[in-house]
Write a protein that holds these residues in place. Structure first.
Motif, PDB file in Angstrom:
ATOM      1  N   ALA A  67      38.167 -30.259  27.809  1.00  0.00           N
ATOM      2  CA  ALA A  67      39.376 -29.456  27.606  1.00  0.00           C
ATOM      3  C   ALA A  67      39.142 -28.379  26.550  1.00  0.00           C
ATOM      4  CB  ALA A  67      40.549 -30.349  27.199  1.00  0.00           C
ATOM      5  N   LEU A  68      38.491 -28.739  25.460  1.00  0.00           N
ATOM      6  CA  LEU A  68      38.204 -27.746  24.422  1.00  0.00           C
ATOM      7  C   LEU A  68      37.224 -26.696  24.923  1.00  0.00           C
ATOM      8  CD1 LEU A  68      37.958 -30.002  21.250  1.00  0.00           C
ATOM      9  CD2 LEU A  68      39.820 -28.454  21.890  1.00  0.00           C
ATOM     10  N   GLY A  69      36.251 -27.127  25.740  1.00  0.00           N
ATOM     11  CA  GLY A  69      35.309 -26.165  26.319  1.00  0.00           C
ATOM     12  C   GLY A  69      36.002 -25.183  27.244  1.00  0.00           C
ATOM     13  N   GLU A  70      36.909 -25.702  28.082  1.00  0.00           N
ATOM     14  CA  GLU A  70      37.668 -24.824  28.977  1.00  0.00           C
ATOM     15  C   GLU A  70      38.531 -23.844  28.175  1.00  0.00           C
ATOM     16  OE1 GLU A  70      37.831 -24.344  32.323  1.00  0.00           O
ATOM     17  OE2 GLU A  70      36.070 -25.636  32.446  1.00  0.00           O
ATOM     18  N   GLN A  71      39.162 -24.346  27.114  1.00  0.00           N
ATOM     19  CA  GLN A  71      40.010 -23.489  26.294  1.00  0.00           C
ATOM     20  C   GLN A  71      39.168 -22.391  25.631  1.00  0.00           C
ATOM     21  OE1 GLN A  71      42.039 -25.543  23.153  1.00  0.00           O
ATOM     22  NE2 GLN A  71      43.011 -23.698  22.382  1.00  0.00           N
ATOM     23  N   ALA A  72      38.022 -22.753  25.087  1.00  0.00           N
ATOM     24  CA  ALA A  72      37.153 -21.760  24.458  1.00  0.00           C
ATOM     25  C   ALA A  72      36.661 -20.752  25.487  1.00  0.00           C
ATOM     26  CB  ALA A  72      35.967 -22.458  23.789  1.00  0.00           C
ATOM     27  N   TRP A  73      36.362 -21.214  26.698  1.00  0.00           N
ATOM     28  CA  TRP A  73      35.904 -20.333  27.771  1.00  0.00           C
ATOM     29  C   TRP A  73      36.988 -19.322  28.124  1.00  0.00           C
ATOM     30  CZ3 TRP A  73      31.561 -19.073  30.130  1.00  0.00           C
ATOM     31  CH2 TRP A  73      31.605 -18.485  31.394  1.00  0.00           C
ATOM     32  N   ARG A  74      38.213 -19.796  28.271  1.00  0.00           N
ATOM     33  CA  ARG A  74      39.317 -18.885  28.598  1.00  0.00           C
ATOM     34  C   ARG A  74      39.577 -17.894  27.475  1.00  0.00           C
ATOM     35  NH1 ARG A  74      41.617 -23.617  30.296  1.00  0.00           N
ATOM     36  NH2 ARG A  74      42.900 -23.687  28.428  1.00  0.00           N
ATOM     37  N   GLU A  75      39.581 -18.384  26.224  1.00  0.00           N
ATOM     38  CA  GLU A  75      39.878 -17.514  25.088  1.00  0.00           C
ATOM     39  C   GLU A  75      38.780 -16.488  24.841  1.00  0.00           C
ATOM     40  OE1 GLU A  75      40.682 -20.123  21.830  1.00  0.00           O
ATOM     41  OE2 GLU A  75      42.630 -20.730  22.634  1.00  0.00           O
ATOM     42  N   SER A  76      37.558 -16.789  25.273  1.00  0.00           N
ATOM     43  CA  SER A  76      36.460 -15.851  25.057  1.00  0.00           C
ATOM     44  C   SER A  76      36.539 -14.653  26.002  1.00  0.00           C
ATOM     45  CB  SER A  76      35.120 -16.559  25.243  1.00  0.00           C
ATOM     46  OG  SER A  76      34.916 -16.863  26.615  1.00  0.00           O
ATOM     47  N   GLY A  77      37.337 -14.775  27.050  1.00  0.00           N
ATOM     48  CA  GLY A  77      37.426 -13.692  28.020  1.00  0.00           C
ATOM     49  C   GLY A  77      36.367 -13.788  29.096  1.00  0.00           C
ATOM     50  N   LEU A  78      35.536 -14.796  29.043  1.00  0.00           N
ATOM     51  CA  LEU A  78      34.481 -14.956  30.037  1.00  0.00           C
ATOM     52  C   LEU A  78      34.948 -15.738  31.247  1.00  0.00           C
ATOM     53  CD1 LEU A  78      31.516 -15.784  27.661  1.00  0.00           C
ATOM     54  CD2 LEU A  78      32.006 -13.609  28.752  1.00  0.00           C
ATOM     55  N   GLY A  79      36.018 -16.505  31.095  1.00  0.00           N
ATOM     56  CA  GLY A  79      36.511 -17.341  32.178  1.00  0.00           C
ATOM     57  C   GLY A  79      37.284 -16.530  33.201  1.00  0.00           C
ATOM     58  N   ALA A  80      37.696 -17.187  34.254  1.00  0.00           N
ATOM     59  CA  ALA A  80      38.487 -16.547  35.293  1.00  0.00           C
ATOM     60  C   ALA A  80      39.832 -16.115  34.714  1.00  0.00           C
ATOM     61  CB  ALA A  80      38.703 -17.509  36.445  1.00  0.00           C
ATOM     62  N   PRO A  81      40.415 -15.055  35.239  1.00  0.00           N
ATOM     63  CA  PRO A  81      41.702 -14.604  34.720  1.00  0.00           C
ATOM     64  C   PRO A  81      42.797 -15.622  35.045  1.00  0.00           C
ATOM     65  CG  PRO A  81      41.142 -13.418  36.707  1.00  0.00           C
ATOM     66  CD  PRO A  81      39.936 -14.260  36.347  1.00  0.00           C
ATOM     67  N   PRO A  82      43.873 -15.580  34.281  1.00  0.00           N
ATOM     68  CA  PRO A  82      44.989 -16.488  34.548  1.00  0.00           C
ATOM     69  C   PRO A  82      45.534 -16.275  35.951  1.00  0.00           C
ATOM     70  CG  PRO A  82      45.362 -15.226  32.527  1.00  0.00           C
ATOM     71  CD  PRO A  82      44.130 -14.699  33.159  1.00  0.00           C
TER      72      PRO A  82
END
Length: 121
Positions: A67-82
């Motif tokens: 969960a923390l990894g997913e959150q960091a991934w999203r917050e970094s801007g590297l993850g898929a858009p919302p």
């Protein structure tokens, strides 16, 4: 009393060893007698519970890490858009009417996103 006192008086030492071999009378609460077998069963149950709790803790640590990894991934801007419909309120650069990707992910003149280019979509 010093331990050597018992070794000097062998009769007392024999009484101590005999009492050690006998099962204890009753527990302090006045319940059933406590035996070596019952204590071993309690120990085995406690060890099994510790094993289950250790496994549960490891499972919870993995879930927290993911969960923390997913959150960091999203917050970094590297993850898929919302994907929610109210995503423009959370991300000022998001423009859901022109593209399914944020504008800063597209270069001028590019027709596909970096993800589409990598996957061949």
């Amino acid at each position: 009393m010093d331990r050597t006192f018992l070794y000097r008086h062998r009769d007392l030492l024999a009484l101590v060893h005999a009492a050690e071999r006998e099962p204890a009378g009753h527990d302090l609460a006045g319940g059933s007698p406590v035996t070596r077998t019952s204590l071993q069963a309690d120990l085995a149950n406690a060890q099994a519970r510790n094993t289950r709790l250790t496994a549960r803790i490891q499972q919870m640590e993995r879930r927290l890490s993911e969960a923390l990894g997913e959150q960091a991934w999203r917050e970094s801007g590297l993850g898929a858009p919302p994907t929610s419909t109210n995503s423009s309120a959370r991300s000022p650069g998001w423009n859901s009417t022109t593209s399914s990707w944020p504008p800063h992910w597209r270069r001028p003149g590019r027709t596909s996103t970096p993800h589409e280019q990598r996957t061949g979509i």
